[in-house]
Design an enzyme around this catalytic site. Sequence first.
Site, short mmCIF file in Angstrom:
data_model
loop_
_atom_site.label_atom_id
_atom_site.label_comp_id
_atom_site.label_asym_id
_atom_site.label_seq_id
_atom_site.Cartn_x
_atom_site.Cartn_y
_atom_site.Cartn_z
N GLU A 198 43.23 4.04 18.55
CA GLU A 198 42.62 5.37 18.72
C GLU A 198 43.58 6.32 19.43
OE1 GLU A 198 40.09 5.91 16.69
OE2 GLU A 198 38.63 6.60 18.15
N LYS B 294 47.44 7.99 14.48
CA LYS B 294 46.62 8.24 13.28
C LYS B 294 47.40 9.15 12.32
CE LYS B 294 42.48 6.60 14.86
NZ LYS B 294 41.91 5.36 14.44
N GLU C 94 4.32 -6.13 6.72
CA GLU C 94 3.57 -5.11 7.46
C GLU C 94 4.01 -5.01 8.92
OE1 GLU C 94 2.23 -7.18 5.27
OE2 GLU C 94 0.64 -6.21 4.11
N MET D 40 38.26 -4.21 14.04
CA MET D 40 37.58 -3.28 13.15
C MET D 40 38.11 -3.39 11.72
SD MET D 40 35.14 -1.97 14.63
CE MET D 40 34.52 -0.94 13.32
N SER E 110 36.45 6.67 16.17
CA SER E 110 35.11 6.79 16.73
C SER E 110 34.98 8.02 17.62
CB SER E 110 34.71 5.52 17.48
OG SER E 110 35.78 5.03 18.21
N ALA F 13 0.87 -1.17 0.00
CA ALA F 13 0.00 0.00 0.00
C ALA F 13 0.91 1.22 0.00
CB ALA F 13 -0.86 -0.03 1.26
N GLY G 32 0.53 -5.12 0.55
CA GLY G 32 -0.63 -5.01 -0.33
C GLY G 32 -0.36 -5.59 -1.72
N GLU H 137 -0.85 -9.21 -1.33
CA GLU H 137 -2.30 -9.46 -1.17
C GLU H 137 -3.02 -9.34 -2.52
OE1 GLU H 137 -2.43 -6.45 1.99
OE2 GLU H 137 -3.40 -7.97 3.24
#
Length: 650
Positions: A377, A382, A123, A299, A404, A61, A100, A103
Site C-alpha cells: 500500500e 502502485k 426462515e 491478498m 484499501s 412465501a 414455504g 412446506e
Amino acid sequence: MSVVTTQMHGNIAVVTIDNPPVNAASQAVRQGLMEALHATEASQPAAVVLTCAGRTFVAGADIREFDKPFLEPGLPELLNAIEGATRPWVAAIHGTALGGGCELALACSHRIGAATAKIGLPEVNLGLIPGAGGTVRMPRLIAPIEAARLAVTGKPISASEAHKLGLFDAVAEGELLDAAIQLAKDAAAKPLPAPLLTRDAPEVDRATWDAAMAKLTAKARGQTSPHEAAAAVRDALDHDGVTALGLERERFMRLKASPQSAALRYIFFAERMVGKTPHTKGVAPRPLAEIGVVGGGTMGAGIAAAALLAGLPVTMVERDTDAANAGAARVEGILGGSLKRGLISETKHAALLAKFTTATDYAALAKADLVIEAVFEDMDVKKQVFAALDAACKPEAVLASNTSYLDVNEIAASVREPARVVGLHFFSPAHIMKLLEIVVPETVADDVLATALALAKTLRKLPVLAGVCDGFIANRIMTSYRREADYLLEDGALPYEIDAAMRAYGMPMGIFEMQDLAGLDIGWAARKRRAATRPAHQRYVEIADRICEQGHFGRKTGQGWYLYGEDGKPTRNPEVEALVLEEADRKGIRRQSFEASDIMARILACMQSEGQAILDEGIAASPQDIDVTMVNAFGFPRWKGGPMFQRTTG
Ligand code: 3H9
C-alpha cells in the site's frame, strides 16, 4: 395469464406454478393453487403432479407481502387443504424448494427431486421460523433431529441427502416431469399415505435432544430465531399435529413482528439491491477469460485462489523467482485446504492448479483480460506497477487496484487510458469473504464498471459500489470508530471492556482484538502516512503508536493490546492498561466509568455519523450500501440490519 395452470397428461393432472423470478407463494399463487385443488378434487384425475416453470420450485412465501395487509387464502390453510386431497399430489422439485416451498412439498403426499435440486427451511435467516407447518410435518417425515437441523441452521440440503433422509421419495434420473408422472401413476395404484399432520411424532430422548440443540444453536450469538426454531420443533414433538400447528403459527406471527426479523428482511433485500447501478444498464461487460494478479502476498494469493476456484485461469506476477514461488505456495496452500475440506475433488484440484502460472515478467500478462494489483500500500509502488501494466497489457484489458485506502483517481490518472482503471477492494481472506468493494474512479468507463460487476458475479462475491475517498466505505467507517474507541480508552474504558461491549452487541470480535489479529503495524504505517495531513484540531490518541514503538504488533508478536500465551488466547495486558492511564493523566483527562451500553452507543453513533458523511459526499449511493458493507466486512450483527438501519428503528 394465470400464475397457476393445470394440464392433463393422460389421467394425471399437472399443475404448474409460473411466478417469476423464484415462484414465490404470493397471494395469486395461493389463490391459483386453491382453485386447482378444488378443480382436481371435482374432476378426480388418477393423481396430481405439482411443478414449477422457470428456474426453481417455490423458493418460499413472498417476503414482499409480509409488510402488507394479509390476503386470503393463507399458506397454512392452503397446505392443510392440499394435504387433505383425496388424490395423490406429487411435488416435482427442481432448483430450490425453500421455506414455504418446502412446506408446500411436505403437504403433498409424495416428493421427487431433480438431481440438482435443493430443499430447506431458511426462515431463520429472515428472523422467522417456518410458518406453514414446516416444523410440524418435517419431524413426522424424517428423523426429528434432522428436521431440527434444517429449521435451526436454515441450510438447504441436496437432493441425494433429502432422499437419504426420506424427505424425497425419489431422485429423478432423467426428465423430472416424466419421472414425476410415473411416480404419480404408481402412487395412484396404492392407498394414500396418512397425512403427516395426523401422524404421531416420534419419541426423542430429552437429553439427546437438548445436547443436539445446544450444538445446533451454538453459533446463533444474539440471534433469536435459531433458538425459536429449535423450540418450535420440540413443540411439534410434544403435541399432536393440529395443536403444534397452532403453536407454530403463534410463534411465526410473533417473530414476523420482531425487530430482528425486520432487520434481517431489510438486509436480505439490501444485499440484492446493492451493486446495481444505472451506469451499467444495458452495457455489455468486456471479456473475462483470463485474469492476472500482481503480487503473491496474502491478498494477491487469496484473490488468485478466488478466481481459480471460480474457474478462471490466473497468471500471477511477482518481482523475482523467490517471491513468485512464495506466492504460488500460498495459492497452493489455499487450494489444498479446499481439497482437504472436501470442497473440491482431486480432479478439480489438479485442473485448477493446471490453470495457474507464475511469472516475473509483466509480459506474461499480455493476454489477460483483467489484472488486479495487490502490492504494498504505497502510491509510488502502485504507480510503478500500473506503468508496467500500461506497457505490457493489451489496450482493452481492465486494470484494477486492490488498494484499501489510496486515491484510485490518482492511480487512474497515471496510465494512458484512465477509463480502464477501477478499484477492486477484496477483504481478507479474499477467497472466503463475500464482500467486494468496487471503487469507482471519476474517469471509469461504463463497460469497465460492468466488467468489475461481472467479475464479482463470477467469483460469487457481493459487490458494493464506493466512490473514491480515503478508506472508501468499509475502512473509512472502521477508521472512524477505531478512533472513537481510542477516545473511549482515554475517557475511561479499557480495551477488554470495549471489546466485550462490542461482542455483547453481536459483533464477532471487538475492535482491539481485531487490530491484534490483523497486526498493529498496518494501522501504524497508515497513521504515519496521514500524519502530515491530519487536521491540527483533531484529537489524537497516541496509545497505539506507543505500543508499536515497543515492537508489539499484536498476535503475531505475542503482545499488542492483549498478551498472547502459548495457547494463543488473549489475556489483559497490564502494560497497556498502565499506558492508557498514563496517557489520560498526561492530557489531564478525568476518566469516568462506562457501561457496555454507553460504549456501544458512542461507537454506533460514530459509525452512523461517518456513514451520513459518506452519503452526503456521494461515496455511497444509499444507506443499504453502508449496511451491507458493515455486515459483510466487519460482522456488524446481521440481525440488527446495519448501523444506518439502526437509526430508523431508534
Ligand atoms: C417463508 O417461506 C415463510 C413460510 O415458512 C411461512 C409463510 C406463512 N419473496 O436471490 P436472488 C427475489 S419465508 C420475494 O437474486 P438467486 C429477490 O429479491 C421465505 N422475493 O436470486 C430478487 O429480486 P430482484 C423463505 C424474493 O438465484 C429475485 O427474487 N425463503 C424471494 O441468487 C432473485 O433473487 C427464503 O428465505 C421471496 N421469497 O437466489 C428464500 N426470494 O431481482 C429466499 C427471492 O428484484 N430467497 N426473491 O433483486 C433466496 O434464498 C434466493 O433468492 C434463491 C435464488 C436461492 C431462491
